[in-house]
Scaffold this motif. Structure first.
Motif, PDB file in Angstrom:
ATOM      1  N   LEU A  85      37.617  41.485 102.021  1.00  0.00           N
ATOM      2  CA  LEU A  85      37.280  41.990 100.619  1.00  0.00           C
ATOM      3  C   LEU A  85      38.252  41.438  99.551  1.00  0.00           C
ATOM      4  CD1 LEU A  85      35.450  44.242  99.718  1.00  0.00           C
ATOM      5  CD2 LEU A  85      37.293  46.011 100.037  1.00  0.00           C
ATOM      6  N   GLY A  86      37.601  41.226  98.471  1.00  0.00           N
ATOM      7  CA  GLY A  86      38.420  40.924  97.338  1.00  0.00           C
ATOM      8  C   GLY A  86      38.126  41.840  96.156  1.00  0.00           C
ATOM      9  N   ASN A  87      38.851  41.518  95.009  1.00  0.00           N
ATOM     10  CA  ASN A  87      38.764  42.440  93.852  1.00  0.00           C
ATOM     11  C   ASN A  87      37.990  41.923  92.823  1.00  0.00           C
ATOM     12  OD1 ASN A  87      40.576  40.469  93.061  1.00  0.00           O
ATOM     13  ND2 ASN A  87      42.418  41.858  92.767  1.00  0.00           N
ATOM     14  N   ARG A  88      37.217  40.722  93.294  1.00  0.00           N
ATOM     15  CA  ARG A  88      36.130  40.068  92.008  1.00  0.00           C
ATOM     16  C   ARG A  88      35.166  41.190  91.587  1.00  0.00           C
ATOM     17  NH1 ARG A  88      33.375  36.029  93.913  1.00  0.00           N
ATOM     18  NH2 ARG A  88      33.513  37.039  96.146  1.00  0.00           N
ATOM     19  N   GLU A  89      34.606  40.878  90.468  1.00  0.00           N
ATOM     20  CA  GLU A  89      33.494  41.806  90.057  1.00  0.00           C
ATOM     21  C   GLU A  89      32.374  41.484  90.987  1.00  0.00           C
ATOM     22  OE1 GLU A  89      32.561  41.079  85.940  1.00  0.00           O
ATOM     23  OE2 GLU A  89      34.256  41.588  85.088  1.00  0.00           O
ATOM     24  N   ALA A  90      32.297  40.354  91.542  1.00  0.00           N
ATOM     25  CA  ALA A  90      31.065  40.074  92.533  1.00  0.00           C
ATOM     26  C   ALA A  90      31.175  41.016  93.719  1.00  0.00           C
ATOM     27  CB  ALA A  90      30.974  38.804  92.840  1.00  0.00           C
ATOM     28  N   ASP A  91      32.299  41.622  94.046  1.00  0.00           N
ATOM     29  CA  ASP A  91      32.372  42.422  95.220  1.00  0.00           C
ATOM     30  C   ASP A  91      32.048  44.103  94.867  1.00  0.00           C
ATOM     31  OD1 ASP A  91      33.290  40.377  96.818  1.00  0.00           O
ATOM     32  OD2 ASP A  91      35.371  40.590  95.958  1.00  0.00           O
ATOM     33  N   GLY A  92      32.138  44.074  93.426  1.00  0.00           N
ATOM     34  CA  GLY A  92      31.985  45.620  93.083  1.00  0.00           C
ATOM     35  C   GLY A  92      30.697  46.141  92.728  1.00  0.00           C
ATOM     36  N   GLY A  93      30.713  47.224  92.423  1.00  0.00           N
ATOM     37  CA  GLY A  93      29.157  47.920  92.005  1.00  0.00           C
ATOM     38  C   GLY A  93      29.574  48.966  90.898  1.00  0.00           C
ATOM     39  N   TRP A  94      28.810  48.853  89.666  1.00  0.00           N
ATOM     40  CA  TRP A  94      29.170  50.049  88.769  1.00  0.00           C
ATOM     41  C   TRP A  94      27.661  50.561  88.449  1.00  0.00           C
ATOM     42  CZ3 TRP A  94      31.750  45.589  89.481  1.00  0.00           C
ATOM     43  CH2 TRP A  94      32.923  45.506  89.420  1.00  0.00           C
TER      44      TRP A  94
END
Length: 425
Positions: free
Chosen positions: A226-235
């Motif tokens: 798991l990374g902290n890139r924007e591609a890993d997240g959801g908003w």
């Protein structure tokens, strides 16, 4: 049976969002090609055609949202260029007298339309790409909410509805550090596990135990895979449609895998009413274990970002339904019960909100990009990276089941129709 239609070559690049207006006779689309297109329905033939299109941003557009028609024909668009823009539809005659500080979008498709869209305002407060924008229910006035990759929820209010040029940033809060409600027993943490789908802890005990668990776990960014890139997240954000409970919004951000139900009040800072956490990390809390037990890193599941959330119209129900879609391919339906005997007249945040998972589906087998309710909040639709739109409906006994699915490519996968899934006990 489900009736469908296909519109070919909608945009020059990947389509990122589709939003219908209040009457369902028009919809807007946005894309990575930086354009917005407005489509109109020909009711005599049942076909859709492009009414207007224009380059709206300097980067990919993530979301579009229609305002209630009582305020006019207004669109808001959110973009990776870190701006939110307000657009108003005007007639060709009116655009010759545009007000100062506005610009027009003159491109028209087909030449038959006399309308054009004018940029009325640009909101530039975000310090990250803006991933979601949604107008508030009309009874709260002309307001909109945005959330961006800086994890900040922002609420804007239009101060000049006649011109739409002046928007005030009324609230700005970091969702990840949002405080819980200050009153005792005013906050609940809801968890769901495969064997125990609902459990709540009240007041200070919930916040203390949740804080202890967070401190005992390694940082999310350091977990394997798991990374902290924007591609890993959801908003994502979604307003509560009910006026009775005041301005309440569900918001998710980053890679936490949770949704926070947030109370917006003019007399105090926004506070968290409820946190929806579906991960088994809450199993100790669900079982009432508050003795300080520590989860080992191997027992700590990797959270999957929630990419979409939709708050259902209540239509007289005594509870709310909130649907979420995640990168793990799960579509979850939460049954949220507001505080009993709470008095919104005294501007209180209530006594206790609770929630449980009413349904959990993983039929998409891939990331879910969008969930949306019908106008009565009785049928849920979800779209996933499997290329299918799936429908979900509750039986008379309150059990949620698949109600059909559609896709551009026909496959042999089971496409349960309404008749194949009778709504019965």
């Amino acid at each position: 049976m489900i009736q469908t239609g296909l519109i070919q070559n909608v945009h020059d690049d990947l389509l990122t969002d589709v939003s219908y207006d209040f009457y369902g006779l028009n919809f807007a689309t946005c894309s990575l090609d930086q354009k917005i297109k407005v489509w109109s329905l020909d009711e005599s033939t049942g076909t859709w055609s492009v009414e207007d299109e224009w380059k709206a941003h300097d980067a990919a557009i993530s979301k579009v949202s229609w305002a209630h028609p009582e305020f006019g024909t207004i669109l808001a668009s959110a973009s990776f260029d870190r701006t939110v823009k307000i657009w108003e539809q005007t007639t060709s005659a009116a655009t010759t007298e545009l007000q100062p500080n506005t610009s027009s979008a003159p491109q028209q498709a087909g030449g038959g339309s006399s309308s054009r869209w004018s940029e009325r305002a640009a909101l530039v407060d975000a310090r990250g790409t803006v991933r979601a924008v949604e107008f508030a229910p009309h009874h709260f006035g002309l307001k909109l909410a945005t959330i961006s990759t800086d994890n900040h929820l922002r609420i804007y209010e239009c101060l000049e509805q006649s011109s739409l040029t002046t928007w005030q940033l009324s609230e700005e809060v970091d969702v990840t550090s949002l405080p819980i409600a200050s009153r005792p027993s005013s906050h609940s943490v809801a968890f769901g596990t495969p064997t125990h789908t609902s459990a709540t802890l009240d007041g200070a005990s919930a916040s203390l135990v949740a804080q202890a668990l967070q401190q005992s776990q390694p940082p999310l960014q350091t977990r394997g895979g798991l990374g902290n890139r924007e591609a890993d997240g959801g908003w994502c954000i979604s307003w509560c449609k009910e006026r009775y409970w005041g301005e309440v919004i569900a918001a998710g951000c980053g890679i936490s895998g949770t949704i926070k139900v947030i109370q917006i009040s003019p007399s105090r800072r926004p506070t968290t009413l409820l946190t929806l956490d579906p991960s088994p990390a809450g199993k100790l809390l669900a079982e009432g274990n508050t003795g300080g037990a520590v989860l080992s890193e191997s027992d700590t599941p990797t959270p999957y970002a929630v990419t979409t959330v939709a708050w259902a119209p209540s239509c007289g129900r005594s509870y709310h339904l909130i649907a979420t879609g995640s990168r793990d391919g799960h579509v979850r339906i939460w049954k949220v019960k507001p505080a009993e005997d709470s008095d919104v007249e005294d501007d209180s945040v209530g006594s206790k909100w609770t929630a449980s998972i009413a349904a959990d589906f993983d039929n998409h087998k891939s990331a879910v990009g969008r969930v949306e309710w019908n106008i009565t909040g009785t049928i849920l639709s979800s779209a996933g990276n499997d290329g299918r739109v799936r429908l979900w409906k509750a039986t008379i006994g309150g059990v949620w089941r698949p109600a059909g699915s559609i896709g551009v490519e026909q496959t042999e996968e089971e496409d349960a129709s309404m008749d194949e899934n009778p709504v019965a006990d």
